[in-house]
Design a protein around this motif. Structure first.
Motif, PDB file in Angstrom:
ATOM      1  N   ALA A  95       0.839  -1.199   0.000  1.00 32.85           N
ATOM      2  CA  ALA A  95       0.000   0.000   0.000  1.00 32.85           C
ATOM      3  C   ALA A  95       0.874   1.249   0.000  1.00 32.85           C
ATOM      4  CB  ALA A  95      -0.922  -0.005   1.217  1.00 32.85           C
ATOM      5  N   THR A  96       1.949   1.243   0.782  1.00 34.70           N
ATOM      6  CA  THR A  96       2.831   2.415   0.805  1.00 34.70           C
ATOM      7  C   THR A  96       3.422   2.663  -0.581  1.00 34.70           C
ATOM      8  OG1 THR A  96       3.397   1.744   3.041  1.00 34.70           O
ATOM      9  CG2 THR A  96       4.741   3.462   2.050  1.00 34.70           C
ATOM     10  N   MET A  97       3.920   1.589  -1.210  1.00 35.64           N
ATOM     11  CA  MET A  97       4.502   1.739  -2.540  1.00 35.64           C
ATOM     12  C   MET A  97       3.477   2.265  -3.546  1.00 35.64           C
ATOM     13  SD  MET A  97       6.865  -1.588  -3.105  1.00 35.64           S
ATOM     14  CE  MET A  97       6.974  -1.382  -4.876  1.00 35.64           C
ATOM     15  N   GLY A  98       2.286   1.664  -3.522  1.00 35.90           N
ATOM     16  CA  GLY A  98       1.260   2.033  -4.495  1.00 35.90           C
ATOM     17  C   GLY A  98       0.832   3.481  -4.340  1.00 35.90           C
ATOM     18  N   VAL A  99       0.559   3.892  -3.078  1.00 39.63           N
ATOM     19  CA  VAL A  99       0.086   5.254  -2.846  1.00 39.63           C
ATOM     20  C   VAL A  99       1.188   6.266  -3.169  1.00 39.63           C
ATOM     21  CG1 VAL A  99      -0.695   6.847  -1.067  1.00 39.63           C
ATOM     22  CG2 VAL A  99      -1.650   4.568  -1.173  1.00 39.63           C
ATOM     23  N   TYR A 129       3.101  -8.756  -2.200  1.00 40.14           N
ATOM     24  CA  TYR A 129       2.950  -7.317  -2.008  1.00 40.14           C
ATOM     25  C   TYR A 129       2.453  -6.637  -3.277  1.00 40.14           C
ATOM     26  CZ  TYR A 129       6.837  -5.931  -4.898  1.00 40.14           C
ATOM     27  OH  TYR A 129       7.621  -5.700  -5.989  1.00 40.14           O
ATOM     28  N   ALA A 130       2.806  -7.232  -4.445  1.00 39.90           N
ATOM     29  CA  ALA A 130       2.480  -6.580  -5.710  1.00 39.90           C
ATOM     30  C   ALA A 130       0.970  -6.408  -5.893  1.00 39.90           C
ATOM     31  CB  ALA A 130       3.070  -7.372  -6.873  1.00 39.90           C
ATOM     32  N   TYR A 131       0.183  -7.361  -5.386  1.00 33.65           N
ATOM     33  CA  TYR A 131      -1.273  -7.239  -5.513  1.00 33.65           C
ATOM     34  C   TYR A 131      -1.763  -6.010  -4.763  1.00 33.65           C
ATOM     35  CZ  TYR A 131      -1.069 -12.023  -7.190  1.00 33.65           C
ATOM     36  OH  TYR A 131      -0.774 -13.141  -7.893  1.00 33.65           O
ATOM     37  N   PHE A 132      -1.187  -5.794  -3.564  1.00 35.32           N
ATOM     38  CA  PHE A 132      -1.580  -4.625  -2.775  1.00 35.32           C
ATOM     39  C   PHE A 132      -1.115  -3.354  -3.463  1.00 35.32           C
ATOM     40  CE2 PHE A 132      -1.390  -7.977   0.455  1.00 35.32           C
ATOM     41  CZ  PHE A 132      -2.633  -7.817   1.015  1.00 35.32           C
ATOM     42  N   ALA A 133       0.112  -3.386  -3.999  1.00 37.35           N
ATOM     43  CA  ALA A 133       0.655  -2.184  -4.632  1.00 37.35           C
ATOM     44  C   ALA A 133      -0.224  -1.760  -5.798  1.00 37.35           C
ATOM     45  CB  ALA A 133       2.083  -2.430  -5.100  1.00 37.35           C
ATOM     46  N   ARG A 134      -0.620  -2.746  -6.620  1.00 39.63           N
ATOM     47  CA  ARG A 134      -1.430  -2.378  -7.766  1.00 39.63           C
ATOM     48  C   ARG A 134      -2.792  -1.834  -7.328  1.00 39.63           C
ATOM     49  NH1 ARG A 134      -2.673  -5.913 -12.791  1.00 39.63           N
ATOM     50  NH2 ARG A 134      -0.627  -5.247 -13.449  1.00 39.63           N
ATOM     51  N   THR A 135      -3.413  -2.500  -6.346  1.00 45.53           N
ATOM     52  CA  THR A 135      -4.727  -2.048  -5.884  1.00 45.53           C
ATOM     53  C   THR A 135      -4.632  -0.641  -5.289  1.00 45.53           C
ATOM     54  OG1 THR A 135      -5.161  -4.332  -5.326  1.00 45.53           O
ATOM     55  CG2 THR A 135      -6.695  -2.705  -4.483  1.00 45.53           C
ATOM     56  N   ALA A 136      -3.631  -0.426  -4.427  1.00 42.49           N
ATOM     57  CA  ALA A 136      -3.484   0.880  -3.785  1.00 42.49           C
ATOM     58  C   ALA A 136      -3.207   1.950  -4.832  1.00 42.49           C
ATOM     59  CB  ALA A 136      -2.346   0.834  -2.763  1.00 42.49           C
ATOM     60  N   HIS A 137      -2.402   1.614  -5.809  1.00 40.98           N
ATOM     61  CA  HIS A 137      -2.075   2.569  -6.866  1.00 40.98           C
ATOM     62  C   HIS A 137      -3.336   2.974  -7.628  1.00 40.98           C
ATOM     63  CE1 HIS A 137      -0.652   3.531 -11.044  1.00 40.98           C
ATOM     64  NE2 HIS A 137       0.048   4.383 -10.327  1.00 40.98           N
ATOM     65  N   ARG A 152       3.432  14.576   3.497  1.00 42.83           N
ATOM     66  CA  ARG A 152       3.357  13.282   4.149  1.00 42.83           C
ATOM     67  C   ARG A 152       2.019  13.082   4.830  1.00 42.83           C
ATOM     68  NH1 ARG A 152       8.251  12.201   7.892  1.00 42.83           N
ATOM     69  NH2 ARG A 152       6.704  11.649   9.417  1.00 42.83           N
ATOM     70  N   ARG A 153       1.570  14.142   5.471  1.00 45.30           N
ATOM     71  CA  ARG A 153       0.302  14.071   6.173  1.00 45.30           C
ATOM     72  C   ARG A 153      -0.838  13.831   5.183  1.00 45.30           C
ATOM     73  NH1 ARG A 153      -2.108  16.257  11.180  1.00 45.30           N
ATOM     74  NH2 ARG A 153      -4.280  16.572  10.606  1.00 45.30           N
ATOM     75  N   VAL A 154      -0.781  14.543   4.042  1.00 41.30           N
ATOM     76  CA  VAL A 154      -1.855  14.387   3.054  1.00 41.30           C
ATOM     77  C   VAL A 154      -1.892  12.953   2.550  1.00 41.30           C
ATOM     78  CG1 VAL A 154      -2.685  15.115   0.791  1.00 41.30           C
ATOM     79  CG2 VAL A 154      -1.715  16.797   2.362  1.00 41.30           C
ATOM     80  N   ILE A 155      -0.687  12.397   2.280  1.00 37.67           N
ATOM     81  CA  ILE A 155      -0.644  11.032   1.751  1.00 37.67           C
ATOM     82  C   ILE A 155      -1.186  10.038   2.772  1.00 37.67           C
ATOM     83  CG2 ILE A 155       0.877   9.157   1.019  1.00 37.67           C
ATOM     84  CD1 ILE A 155       2.669  11.190  -0.271  1.00 37.67           C
ATOM     85  N   PHE A 156      -0.672  10.099   4.000  1.00 37.87           N
ATOM     86  CA  PHE A 156      -0.996   9.035   4.947  1.00 37.87           C
ATOM     87  C   PHE A 156      -2.297   9.266   5.713  1.00 37.87           C
ATOM     88  CE2 PHE A 156       3.526   8.307   4.238  1.00 37.87           C
ATOM     89  CZ  PHE A 156       3.473   6.970   3.908  1.00 37.87           C
ATOM     90  N   ASN A 178      -8.750   6.693   2.342  1.00 38.94           N
ATOM     91  CA  ASN A 178      -9.768   6.562   1.303  1.00 38.94           C
ATOM     92  C   ASN A 178      -9.484   5.416   0.350  1.00 38.94           C
ATOM     93  OD1 ASN A 178     -11.848   8.596   1.662  1.00 38.94           O
ATOM     94  ND2 ASN A 178     -10.127  10.027   1.566  1.00 38.94           N
ATOM     95  N   CYS A 179      -8.253   4.907   0.386  1.00 43.57           N
ATOM     96  CA  CYS A 179      -7.921   3.756  -0.466  1.00 43.57           C
ATOM     97  C   CYS A 179      -8.155   2.439   0.274  1.00 43.57           C
ATOM     98  CB  CYS A 179      -6.464   3.804  -0.905  1.00 43.57           C
ATOM     99  SG  CYS A 179      -6.058   5.265  -1.841  1.00 43.57           S
ATOM    100  N   LEU A 180      -8.556   2.527   1.539  1.00 39.61           N
ATOM    101  CA  LEU A 180      -8.618   1.300   2.349  1.00 39.61           C
ATOM    102  C   LEU A 180      -9.640   0.265   1.898  1.00 39.61           C
ATOM    103  CD1 LEU A 180      -7.914   2.241   6.049  1.00 39.61           C
ATOM    104  CD2 LEU A 180      -6.582   0.814   4.518  1.00 39.61           C
ATOM    105  N   PRO A 181     -10.893   0.661   1.527  1.00 36.36           N
ATOM    106  CA  PRO A 181     -11.866  -0.401   1.206  1.00 36.36           C
ATOM    107  C   PRO A 181     -11.369  -1.447   0.219  1.00 36.36           C
ATOM    108  CG  PRO A 181     -12.961   1.700   1.369  1.00 36.36           C
ATOM    109  CD  PRO A 181     -11.497   1.988   1.512  1.00 36.36           C
ATOM    110  N   PRO A 182     -10.877  -1.049  -0.972  1.00 38.79           N
ATOM    111  CA  PRO A 182     -10.400  -2.113  -1.869  1.00 38.79           C
ATOM    112  C   PRO A 182      -9.231  -2.895  -1.281  1.00 38.79           C
ATOM    113  CG  PRO A 182      -9.804   0.041  -2.736  1.00 38.79           C
ATOM    114  CD  PRO A 182     -10.749   0.278  -1.612  1.00 38.79           C
ATOM    115  N   LEU A 183      -8.402  -2.219  -0.460  1.00 38.69           N
ATOM    116  CA  LEU A 183      -7.263  -2.922   0.130  1.00 38.69           C
ATOM    117  C   LEU A 183      -7.707  -3.984   1.128  1.00 38.69           C
ATOM    118  CD1 LEU A 183      -4.668  -0.060   0.619  1.00 38.69           C
ATOM    119  CD2 LEU A 183      -4.479  -2.038  -0.876  1.00 38.69           C
TER     120      LEU A 183
END
Lengths: 323, 292
Positions: free
Chosen positions: B108-112, B164-172, B195-199, B205-210
């Motif tokens: 998720a960190t990588m994707g976002v 991890y790649a599945y999470f990265a793609r979804t988060a992205h 940093r604050r805006v990202i995290f 807001n990206c959490l549901p699909p994750l």
């Protein structure tokens, strides 16, 4: 277009080099193959000789360069355990794996597509719901467990089919194949079924989704208006329209089946390359491991390259877009 | 507070599906059993002193030298199979959830980050992810655990690398949709630190699909771990997960001693299927396209 092709080719070559380094260094990090090659009471002279013979005394990067140079000449080195060239070793095991993979993928397609089309044609029927429930099981139950259940049911309890090995083979083009003899076919049935179940579930899903979409479209409405029978519509028109994604997945899955074959071959003692890699991991047969992994990486990178290029041929946006 | 009410509404919708509730109940029972393993099992399968070889490979219902009934029989070392299974489930769950959580965090960190920073970083990260997704996860995990050797840490590393790649793609995907929205623009022009805006703003807001991917991946991790252990690559013999129990029993299967292999397998499947059913239900509820 030419620029795109060159760029993708270069990318593929870079990835291939990166993968080969990764595999080589990774494999180098596991244990010391000398301990496997020699008995513990071998004297110092034999030890040194063996180390020198396999080039294990030289620095890692030098070993890699020697390895890569030989690889380019088609020389994959010599197996520590079997003492023969790795290329010959893999080639002697490859037909068994090819046979198993093809049987599984073909079986999955020939059974899965009609089932999936039926489920898409009558999405609310009881049989369709049963088919879909079964496909969920096919996705979530691990391959090795299905293999065990198959052996337990058909080989141990019912004693209908053999539990492992290839059985009798017959030669065709100088290669031994199991599917040419009745005994070989009996041996092939269970492992092929085991390997095909995941793909079967996938094919059912894809065919169902495609059919549902096409059934709502104009083609089917016009065909019905023209008075064609439902069976004819499904066979002649719907099947053609859903074929393209099915063929793509068939191609891609053929490669990933190689990966799953490792599991199936281990359970059924099927003497293919998958069994070879598992055995070579446990015996630390470094050249066999490295060559197998490099070959599989090569296979996947080539397939992805072909898929990428053919998409670019089909879709001009990709060609110009992501430069 | 809005959160508890939203949660209650979520549960109300969830409880409409009887199958999902049943699967959740099964899951809770399994988790409960594994937490209470030392209390509920008749025998500690790691305690070699409590094992007796004269109890080895007894069928279900056998009364062993310990004086209690082996409900599911015993294995080749004379261990009570039920006890071994509960401890095995414990290891399988532990590995699956640990690998899932780490893969989620990294992916998720990588994707976002990729979606937010864009440019070359995004191109590079997503190219690596795409490349990795074109390899079957099982092959990657197989290779890695062969390279890294046996052990809990090594196994988790192999599972994380494979997933991890599945999470990265979804988060992205989710973050790309979010980054163009007005609230991000507003937060950045306040200006809040990036940093604050990202995290604090984009990531939630990206959490549901994750979450959906996470349930599927935990089930996949458990299946992968079992497969690797079955092949003799995952955990050392001192950590008998379900996969290893099945592998140990496999050699006795041909002589008709089915229980050593079959019962741990059934436990594995019940675990995986119930996680998948719960995950499917959550996915359907979080998918706006399926909303009534």
């Amino acid at each position: 277009m030419l620029g795109f092709v060159i760029q993708r080719l270069l990318q593929a070559v870079l990835v291939m080099i990166a993968m080969s380094i990764l595999v080589f260094v990774g494999v180098y990090a596991i244990g010391n193959p000398i301990d496997v090659l020699l008995s513990p009471d071998a004297d110092q002279r034999i030890r040194a000789e063996t180390i020198a013979r396999y080039g294990l005394d030289r620095p890692l990067w030098e070993q890699y360069l020697v390895f890569a140079g030989r690889l380019l000449q088609g020389d994959f080195g010599r197996s520590f355990i079997f003492g023969i060239s790795v290329f010959d070793l893999v080639m002697s095991r490859l037909p068994a794996t090819l046979e198993l993979t093809l049987a599984a993928t073909l079986g999955a397609t020939l059974i899965g597509v009609p089932l999936g089309m039926y489920a898409g044609y009558r999405p609310n029927g009881a049989l369709s719901k049963g088919i879909m429930a079964a496909s969920v099981l096919g996705f979530s139950v691990p391959t090795f467990w299905i293999g065990i259940v198959l052996i337990f049911t058909f080989a141990v309890n019912l004693a209908w089919l053999p539990a492992g090995q290839r059985g009798a083979t017959a030669a065709l083009f100088g290669v031994e194949w199991s599917f040419l003899t009745v005994d070989g076919l009996r041996h092939l049935l269970l492992p092929a079924l085991n390997l095909s179940l995941f793909k079967l579930a996938l094919m059912i899903r894809l065919a169902r989704a495609g059919t549902r979409e096409v059934m709502l479209g104009e083609t089917v409405r016009f065909a019905r208006a023209a008075g064609l029978r439902e069976g004819t519509i499904l066979r002649r028109h719907v099947l053609k329209l859903i074929a393209i994604p099915l063929v793509t997945v068939f191609g891609l899955e053929l490669a990933s089946t190689l990966a799953f074959a490792v599991v199936t071959e281990t359970i059924f003692s099927w003497p293919g390359v998958g069994k070879l890699i598992i055995d070579s991991i446990s015996t630390l047969d470094r050249p066999v491991m490295v060559s197998y992994l490099v070959l599989v990486a090569f296979l996947f990178i080539t397939i992805n390259l072909i898929v990428d290029l053919s998409y670019a041929l089909l879709d001009p946006r990709i060609r110009r877009g992501r430069g | 507070m809005r959160a508890p009410r939203a949660l209650a509404a979520f549960w109300a919708e969830f409880s409409e599906s009887r199958i999902a509730v049943a699967a959740l109940a099964v899951l809770l029972v399994i988790v409960g059993l594994t937490i209470l393993a030392p209390v509920v099992t008749p025998q500690d399968p790691y305690d070699l002193a409590s094992l007796d070889l004269s109890d080895a490979r007894r069928p279900p219902g056998h009364v062993g030298t310990g004086g209690y009934v082996h409900l599911l029989g015993t294995d080749a070392q004379g261990r009570d199979l039920l006890s071994a299974m509960i401890y095995g489930l414990r290891i399988s769950l532990e590995m699956g959830m640990l690998a899932g959580a780490i893969a989620l965090t990294i992916g998720a960190t990588m994707g976002v980050l990729a979606a937010f920073l864009g440019g070359r970083f995004e191109a590079l990260v997503m190219r690596i992810v795409d490349l990795q997704l074109s390899f079957p996860a099982i092959l990657l995990a197989l290779v890695l655990s062969a390279l890294l050797g046996k052990g809990k840490g090594q196994l988790v590393a192999a599972l994380v690398a494979a997933q991890y790649a599945y999470f990265a793609r979804t988060a992205h995907g989710a973050a790309v949709a979010e980054r163009g929205k007005d609230y991000v623009e507003a937060a950045l022009s306040v200006p809040l630190p990036v940093r604050r805006v990202i995290f604090r703003h984009i990531l939630p807001n990206c959490l549901p699909p994750l979450i959906v991917v996470a349930t599927v991946q935990v089930a996949n991790s458990i299946a992968l771990e079992a497969t690797l252990s079955f092949l003799g690559l995952g955990l050392p013999a001192t950590e008998p997960s379900l996969g290893m129990l099945i592998a140990n029993g496999f050699q006795y299967l041909l002589s008709g001693r089915y229980w050593i292999s079959i019962y741990p397998g059934i436990a594995l499947i019940v675990l995986i299927v119930s996680i998948n059913v719960v995950g499917d239900q959550i996915r359907d509820q979080l998918n706006p396209r399926l909303k009534r």
